[in-house]
Design an enzyme around this catalytic site. Sequence first.
Site, PDB file in Angstrom:
ATOM      1  N   SER A  52       0.826  -1.218   0.000  1.00  0.00           N
ATOM      2  CA  SER A  52       0.000   0.000   0.000  1.00  0.00           C
ATOM      3  C   SER A  52       0.856   1.263   0.000  1.00  0.00           C
ATOM      4  CB  SER A  52      -0.898   0.044   1.230  1.00  0.00           C
ATOM      5  OG  SER A  52      -1.697  -1.109   1.304  1.00  0.00           O
TER       6      SER A  52
HETATM    7  N1  SAH Z   1      -0.133  -5.411   3.897  1.00  0.00           N
HETATM    8  C1  SAH Z   1       0.675  -5.718   2.737  1.00  0.00           C
HETATM    9  C2  SAH Z   1       0.025  -5.388   1.422  1.00  0.00           C
HETATM   10  C3  SAH Z   1      -1.095  -6.262   1.165  1.00  0.00           C
HETATM   11  S1  SAH Z   1      -1.679  -6.498  -0.480  1.00  0.00           S
HETATM   12  C4  SAH Z   1       2.034  -5.065   2.800  1.00  0.00           C
HETATM   13  O1  SAH Z   1       2.298  -4.305   3.743  1.00  0.00           O
HETATM   14  O2  SAH Z   1       2.839  -5.341   1.915  1.00  0.00           O
HETATM   15  C5  SAH Z   1      -2.992  -7.590  -0.032  1.00  0.00           C
HETATM   16  C6  SAH Z   1      -2.529  -8.960   0.356  1.00  0.00           C
HETATM   17  O3  SAH Z   1      -3.678  -9.674   0.808  1.00  0.00           O
HETATM   18  C7  SAH Z   1      -1.960  -9.767  -0.805  1.00  0.00           C
HETATM   19  O4  SAH Z   1      -0.693 -10.225  -0.477  1.00  0.00           O
HETATM   20  C8  SAH Z   1      -2.962 -10.920  -0.977  1.00  0.00           C
HETATM   21  O5  SAH Z   1      -2.365 -12.118  -1.395  1.00  0.00           O
HETATM   22  C9  SAH Z   1      -3.536 -11.023   0.427  1.00  0.00           C
HETATM   23  N2  SAH Z   1      -4.867 -11.648   0.512  1.00  0.00           N
HETATM   24  C10 SAH Z   1      -5.931 -11.521  -0.329  1.00  0.00           C
HETATM   25  N3  SAH Z   1      -6.969 -12.238   0.101  1.00  0.00           N
HETATM   26  C11 SAH Z   1      -6.566 -12.840   1.270  1.00  0.00           C
HETATM   27  C12 SAH Z   1      -7.203 -13.720   2.190  1.00  0.00           C
HETATM   28  N4  SAH Z   1      -8.441 -14.170   2.010  1.00  0.00           N
HETATM   29  N5  SAH Z   1      -6.478 -14.120   3.273  1.00  0.00           N
HETATM   30  C13 SAH Z   1      -5.206 -13.701   3.477  1.00  0.00           C
HETATM   31  N6  SAH Z   1      -4.557 -12.867   2.626  1.00  0.00           N
HETATM   32  C14 SAH Z   1      -5.232 -12.441   1.535  1.00  0.00           C
END
Ligand code: SAH
Length: 246
Positions: A96
């Site tokens: 993000s």
């Molecule tokens: N917080 C992260 C950015 C997240 S991007 C950072 O600091 O880098 C969103 C993430 O959520 C992705 O890696 C994706 O694979 C994960 N995601 C999506 N759906 C999910 C679910 N149901 N359970 C766990 N992770 C999930």
Amino acid sequence: MNTRMLRILWAGLFLVLGFCAKEAFASEDTPGCRPERYAKEREKMVREQIQARGVKDGSVLRAMRGVARHCFVPGEYRDEAYDDHPIPIGQGQTISQPYIVALMTELLQLKPGDRVLEIGTGSGYQAAVLAGLVGRVFTVEISPALAQEAGARLKSLGYKNIRVRRGDGYLGWNEHAPFDAIIVTAAPREIPPPLLQQLKPGGRMCIPVGGRYQVQQLTLIEKGRDGSISKRAVLPVRFVPFLGEH
Ligand code: SAH
């Protein structure tokens, strides 16, 4: 020059060579990432993107200053790590924008001893920011590759109070519940009920809510001491979609 002096010179030379070799190997462990780099860019990011937009909590600003964001992005994006936008981290996912990380963290009103659950580990950056503010961070990632990489990265950077698990975050992490705060960094269509259940009375959850092609709202949820739930839309946002069977 006598033999004794020569021996001392040789010993000195070996010491210097040994030191250089150690440095070379050390930087090979985390290719191209030296956490102490980009200090000026990091300070500028905090001042111009985060403070300027109204984030005031001193402990959040300190945490944002303390995490080497460039160590959480792929090598080719290192020079952009402190810019004002999200960055691809592989598997179609993104880390993000710095302001959103700071804003969500501030909304949680964290205290030093808190236990926090994050859904969507991604690169591990948000987890690292949280780790500077609270006692323990539990983070769940659905992609096996990202979960594995983030776990290894956080370990090599020395974060000891973060646990990473591969799994579907819809279900939270019941074994370590209840949590003082929950942060979700992918957008589900609706708030997953297991996450509400795993939030402590008096706790807060920050989550983007909305379908893939809809406007998502960054939502702040507060669970009252009596278990009642209140919701407030904070800001329209654009997050990657929440994946999984649910
Ligand atoms: N917080 C992260 C950015 C997240 S991007 C950072 O600091 O880098 C969103 C993430 O959520 C992705 O890696 C994706 O694979 C994960 N995601 C999506 N759906 C999910 C679910 N149901 N359970 C766990 N992770 C999930």
